[in-house]
Design a protein around this motif. Structure first.
Motif, short mmCIF file in Angstrom:
data_model
loop_
_atom_site.label_atom_id
_atom_site.label_comp_id
_atom_site.label_asym_id
_atom_site.label_seq_id
_atom_site.Cartn_x
_atom_site.Cartn_y
_atom_site.Cartn_z
N ARG A 2 10.10 -4.35 -12.65
CA ARG A 2 10.06 -2.81 -12.13
C ARG A 2 9.48 -2.65 -10.81
NH1 ARG A 2 9.90 2.54 -15.43
NH2 ARG A 2 12.05 1.93 -15.71
N ILE A 3 10.22 -2.27 -9.82
CA ILE A 3 9.95 -2.07 -8.56
C ILE A 3 9.72 -0.63 -8.29
CG2 ILE A 3 10.04 -2.37 -6.02
CD1 ILE A 3 11.94 -4.82 -6.75
N LEU A 4 8.61 0.16 -8.12
CA LEU A 4 8.36 1.25 -7.63
C LEU A 4 8.63 1.43 -5.85
CD1 LEU A 4 7.76 4.12 -8.63
CD2 LEU A 4 5.22 3.48 -8.36
N VAL A 5 9.48 2.35 -5.54
CA VAL A 5 9.85 2.60 -4.13
C VAL A 5 9.67 3.72 -3.61
CG1 VAL A 5 11.78 2.21 -2.54
CG2 VAL A 5 11.74 0.92 -4.77
N PHE A 6 8.82 3.86 -2.53
CA PHE A 6 8.41 5.02 -1.70
C PHE A 6 8.82 5.04 -0.31
CE2 PHE A 6 4.55 4.69 -4.57
CZ PHE A 6 4.96 5.62 -5.44
N SER A 7 8.93 6.14 0.38
CA SER A 7 9.19 6.11 1.88
C SER A 7 8.84 7.62 2.24
CB SER A 7 10.51 5.87 2.17
OG SER A 7 11.02 5.84 3.46
N ASP A 8 8.62 7.85 3.40
CA ASP A 8 8.25 8.98 4.33
C ASP A 8 7.02 9.63 3.50
OD1 ASP A 8 10.56 8.99 6.43
OD2 ASP A 8 11.45 7.90 4.84
N SER A 9 5.94 9.15 3.35
CA SER A 9 4.92 10.23 2.72
C SER A 9 4.45 11.00 3.62
CB SER A 9 3.88 9.15 2.01
OG SER A 9 3.46 7.90 2.92
N HIS A 10 4.32 10.64 5.08
CA HIS A 10 3.67 11.67 6.12
C HIS A 10 2.71 12.24 5.64
CE1 HIS A 10 7.34 10.86 8.49
NE2 HIS A 10 8.02 10.91 7.65
N GLY A 11 1.57 11.91 5.14
CA GLY A 11 0.25 12.18 4.64
C GLY A 11 0.30 12.55 3.42
N ASN A 12 1.12 12.58 2.53
CA ASN A 12 0.90 12.96 1.13
C ASN A 12 0.64 11.91 0.21
OD1 ASN A 12 1.38 13.84 -1.67
ND2 ASN A 12 2.70 15.70 -0.87
N THR A 13 -0.50 11.79 -0.02
CA THR A 13 -0.93 10.53 -1.04
C THR A 13 -0.80 11.17 -2.71
OG1 THR A 13 -3.33 11.12 -0.74
CG2 THR A 13 -2.41 9.44 0.68
N ALA A 14 -0.89 12.32 -2.88
CA ALA A 14 -1.05 12.87 -4.26
C ALA A 14 0.01 12.66 -4.98
CB ALA A 14 -1.12 14.51 -4.15
N ARG A 15 1.22 12.61 -4.40
CA ARG A 15 2.57 12.60 -5.20
C ARG A 15 2.75 10.86 -5.51
NH1 ARG A 15 6.51 17.41 -2.94
NH2 ARG A 15 6.12 18.44 -4.78
N MET A 16 2.43 10.08 -4.24
CA MET A 16 2.29 8.72 -4.64
C MET A 16 1.36 8.26 -5.94
SD MET A 16 2.83 6.68 -0.98
CE MET A 16 1.37 7.12 -0.27
N THR A 17 0.47 8.82 -5.85
CA THR A 17 -0.81 8.79 -6.84
C THR A 17 -0.17 8.78 -8.13
OG1 THR A 17 -2.42 8.80 -5.45
CG2 THR A 17 -2.92 8.96 -7.87
N ASP A 18 0.39 10.20 -8.29
CA ASP A 18 1.16 10.61 -9.56
C ASP A 18 2.06 9.50 -9.97
OD1 ASP A 18 -0.43 12.75 -9.29
OD2 ASP A 18 0.91 14.13 -9.04
N ALA A 19 2.98 9.12 -9.13
CA ALA A 19 3.99 8.25 -9.53
C ALA A 19 3.39 6.96 -9.89
CB ALA A 19 5.15 7.88 -8.11
N ILE A 20 2.40 6.39 -9.21
CA ILE A 20 1.87 5.13 -9.67
C ILE A 20 1.38 5.39 -11.09
CG2 ILE A 20 0.10 3.48 -9.18
CD1 ILE A 20 0.61 4.28 -5.98
N LEU A 21 0.57 6.42 -11.25
CA LEU A 21 -0.04 6.63 -12.50
C LEU A 21 1.21 6.68 -13.77
CD1 LEU A 21 -2.87 8.82 -11.70
CD2 LEU A 21 -2.98 6.41 -12.18
N ILE A 22 2.27 7.56 -13.49
CA ILE A 22 3.58 7.46 -14.29
C ILE A 22 3.98 6.09 -14.56
CG2 ILE A 22 5.70 8.50 -14.68
CD1 ILE A 22 4.78 10.83 -13.20
#
Length: 154
Positions: A2-22
């Motif tokens: 499973r590969i978790l893919v993000f792009s264009d966070s532009h300063g928002n770490t909270a949503r990345m953190t939530d997705a990693i924990l999920i």
């Protein structure tokens, strides 16, 4: 895998953190640019999960590569932000580039528009902008590949 893919966070770490924990089961995290400093802020949460990053057009003075080819379960994957391939005017140049290098999957960002694409054994995904709550998951199994778009609706 499973590969978790993000792009264009532009300063928002909270949503990345939530997705990693999920998606704690993720074997790899890919960040497709416009958030190099954001990834540094969440290194503790990423832990030992394999991390792949490329630079985006807003990652000033980045030393990250513009493109990265990786392998997952024998599948070659192109990771890029997409601005150098003109994806805001259509993904055709990106798809051609990936196919010319025998990539089976192309992952890109830049447009902030989530997209999955499949054609004759070739897969592409733009996870959209994690800043806006959009991200992607790529599952690679012995049975095949699936690209899934996810949305954090907070």
């Amino acid at each position: 895998m499973r590969i978790l893919v993000f792009s264009d966070s532009h300063g928002n770490t909270a949503r990345m953190t939530d997705a990693i924990l999920i998606h704690k089961e993720a074997d790899m995290i890919v960040h497709l640019g416009d958030g190099e400093r954001d990834v540094e802020k969440i290194r503790d949460i990423i832990g030992t999960t394999e991390l792949v990053q490329v630079c985006g057009n807003c990652d000033s003075y980045s030393r990250l590569p513009e493109n990265e080819y990786i392998f997952a379960k024998g599948n070659k994957i192109l990771c890029t932000h997409g601005h150098m391939e003109g994806v805001k005017h259509g993904p055709q140049m990106l798809y051609a580039k990936a196919k010319s290098q025998n990539a089976r999957i192309a992952l890109y960002g830049h447009t902030h528009v989530p997209v999955t694409y499949y054609d004759d054994g070739f897969y592409a995904m733009n996870p959209g902008s994690i800043r806006e709550g959009c991200y992607g998951v790529v599952d690679i199994t012995d049975s095949g590949i699936i690209c899934i778009l996810c949305q954090d609706n907070r």
